[in-house]
Design a protein around this motif. Sequence first.
Motif, PDB file in Angstrom:
ATOM      1  N   SER A 266       6.547  -2.555 -11.674  1.00 18.45           N
ATOM      2  CA  SER A 266       6.745  -1.993 -10.739  1.00 18.45           C
ATOM      3  C   SER A 266       7.358  -0.319 -11.216  1.00 18.45           C
ATOM      4  O   SER A 266       7.884  -0.170 -11.921  1.00 18.45           O
TER       5      SER A 266
ATOM      6  N   ASN B 214       6.216   5.272  -1.074  1.00 17.85           N
ATOM      7  CA  ASN B 214       6.416   3.705  -1.025  1.00 17.85           C
ATOM      8  C   ASN B 214       6.242   3.251   0.584  1.00 17.85           C
ATOM      9  O   ASN B 214       7.094   2.669   1.271  1.00 17.85           O
ATOM     10  N   GLN B 215       4.881   3.193   0.954  1.00 19.48           N
ATOM     11  CA  GLN B 215       4.439   2.745   2.277  1.00 19.48           C
ATOM     12  C   GLN B 215       4.005   1.398   2.233  1.00 19.48           C
ATOM     13  O   GLN B 215       3.038   0.947   2.681  1.00 19.48           O
ATOM     14  N   GLN B 216       4.851   0.371   1.784  1.00 24.57           N
ATOM     15  CA  GLN B 216       4.361  -0.992   1.560  1.00 24.57           C
ATOM     16  C   GLN B 216       4.138  -1.335   3.001  1.00 24.57           C
ATOM     17  O   GLN B 216       3.282  -2.442   3.180  1.00 24.57           O
TER      18      GLN B 216
ATOM     19  N   ARG C 215       0.842  -2.140   4.533  1.00 22.07           N
ATOM     20  CA  ARG C 215       0.032  -3.031   3.879  1.00 22.07           C
ATOM     21  C   ARG C 215       0.383  -4.490   4.024  1.00 22.07           C
ATOM     22  O   ARG C 215      -0.194  -5.192   3.282  1.00 22.07           O
ATOM     23  N   ASN C 216       1.479  -4.700   4.969  1.00 24.77           N
ATOM     24  CA  ASN C 216       1.988  -5.881   5.039  1.00 24.77           C
ATOM     25  C   ASN C 216       1.292  -6.936   5.951  1.00 24.77           C
ATOM     26  O   ASN C 216       0.214  -6.551   6.666  1.00 24.77           O
TER      27      ASN C 216
ATOM     28  N   GLN D  48      -3.166  -8.276   5.140  1.00 26.79           N
ATOM     29  CA  GLN D  48      -4.202  -6.934   5.418  1.00 26.79           C
ATOM     30  C   GLN D  48      -4.260  -6.374   6.663  1.00 26.79           C
ATOM     31  O   GLN D  48      -5.192  -5.935   7.224  1.00 26.79           O
TER      32      GLN D  48
ATOM     33  N   ALA E 170      -3.364  -2.678   6.731  1.00 20.22           N
ATOM     34  CA  ALA E 170      -3.620  -1.941   5.861  1.00 20.22           C
ATOM     35  C   ALA E 170      -4.244  -0.615   5.998  1.00 20.22           C
ATOM     36  O   ALA E 170      -5.263  -0.050   5.609  1.00 20.22           O
TER      37      ALA E 170
ATOM     38  N   LYS F 239      -0.546   1.985  -0.331  1.00 20.54           N
ATOM     39  CA  LYS F 239       0.859   1.615  -0.639  1.00 20.54           C
ATOM     40  C   LYS F 239       1.648   2.640  -1.313  1.00 20.54           C
ATOM     41  O   LYS F 239       2.965   2.793  -1.204  1.00 20.54           O
ATOM     42  N   THR F 240       0.911   3.894  -2.001  1.00 21.83           N
ATOM     43  CA  THR F 240       1.462   4.733  -2.429  1.00 21.83           C
ATOM     44  C   THR F 240       1.161   6.011  -1.701  1.00 21.83           C
ATOM     45  O   THR F 240       1.583   7.382  -2.368  1.00 21.83           O
TER      46      THR F 240
ATOM     47  N   SER G  31      12.320  -3.815  -2.914  1.00 17.62           N
ATOM     48  CA  SER G  31      11.362  -3.502  -3.738  1.00 17.62           C
ATOM     49  C   SER G  31      11.144  -4.922  -4.716  1.00 17.62           C
ATOM     50  O   SER G  31       9.829  -5.176  -5.027  1.00 17.62           O
TER      51      SER G  31
END
Length: 319
Positions: free
Chosen positions: A33, A61-63, A66-67, A70, A73, A77-78, A129
């Motif tokens: 990670s 950190n845009q997780q 994408r949760n 999908q 999406a 993610k970055t 995270s």
Amino acid sequence: MGSTLPTGVASGTGNLPLDSTGNVARLSKNDFSTDAEVHVFVNGKTANGLSYGAVIEIAFNQQEGRNVVQQRATAGKTTASIDEYYAFVASPRFGQIRFGDEDGPVGGLMNSGVVTNFGSGGIYGDRESFVTRQANVRTPTSPGSLGDNTKIIYLSPQFFGFDFGASFAFNYGVGEDTGCNTNQSSGFCDSAYAFTGATGVGITAAGGEWAARRNEYQAALRWRGSLAGVGLAVTGGYVGAGAARELSLAGTQAKTLNDIGVYQVGAQASAYGFTVGAQYEHGDANFFWGNTQRGDRPMDQFFTGASYTIGPFTVGGNT
């Protein structure tokens, strides 16, 4: 954490059901990670001793985008995003004024008792995270973390060990473009004081800056000093906010959410490498500092932590 989800209020992911096949994932126990932020600091001083400057924090950190198998999406993610950015002017005699997207006094600038000086910061750090949300349920409110909504902040100098701070924000929004693009507005329009679906975002929705919180104010008083070689800090604070009104298709406005009103008190002590602290919050709010519905019970939140530092090493824990 003693709060509950208000009746009839969708969670931040409540509008994102699984697909018809009920897809899930099997998770491995190991992974690498990485995390990155870019911080830009600008500082200056006038001839009469007045300090000024600006701070910009860029996160990757845009997780959240994408949760859930999908279904969201829409962002990598970055993907880069602005975390905090504000300008300030300060004087040793009169204190400091900040304006921009930044924490408030109770939202993190003046807290006592929140011991996070080890590892990733424990439950108030990068915990999200490294954990997997069960059934897509979001994590609860942290000791501060009211958000970096655009606000004006005053932080006083210290007098006989005491200092105080206050802040005000019109809404939960950040950044520019505070107006509405059209009169067919929604909660994504910062200045909308009534909109269709306001009740559903009493709890802050995932993604965007979508929440019902309006006219937020924070105030805190802190004392710092030492007694017999023990460093001490005590803070008391209050957070209040109104709520956007529900707007029906017929154009009728209705107040469906309670105002926010939360008291906070915290204390910590440090000596011989040890630091211990505790904080307690009580009031009318829910996780993610959301507006509750009438009949929901108040929020009660306890935080305790401790750490020990010896040379370059620090160990600790919190809950």
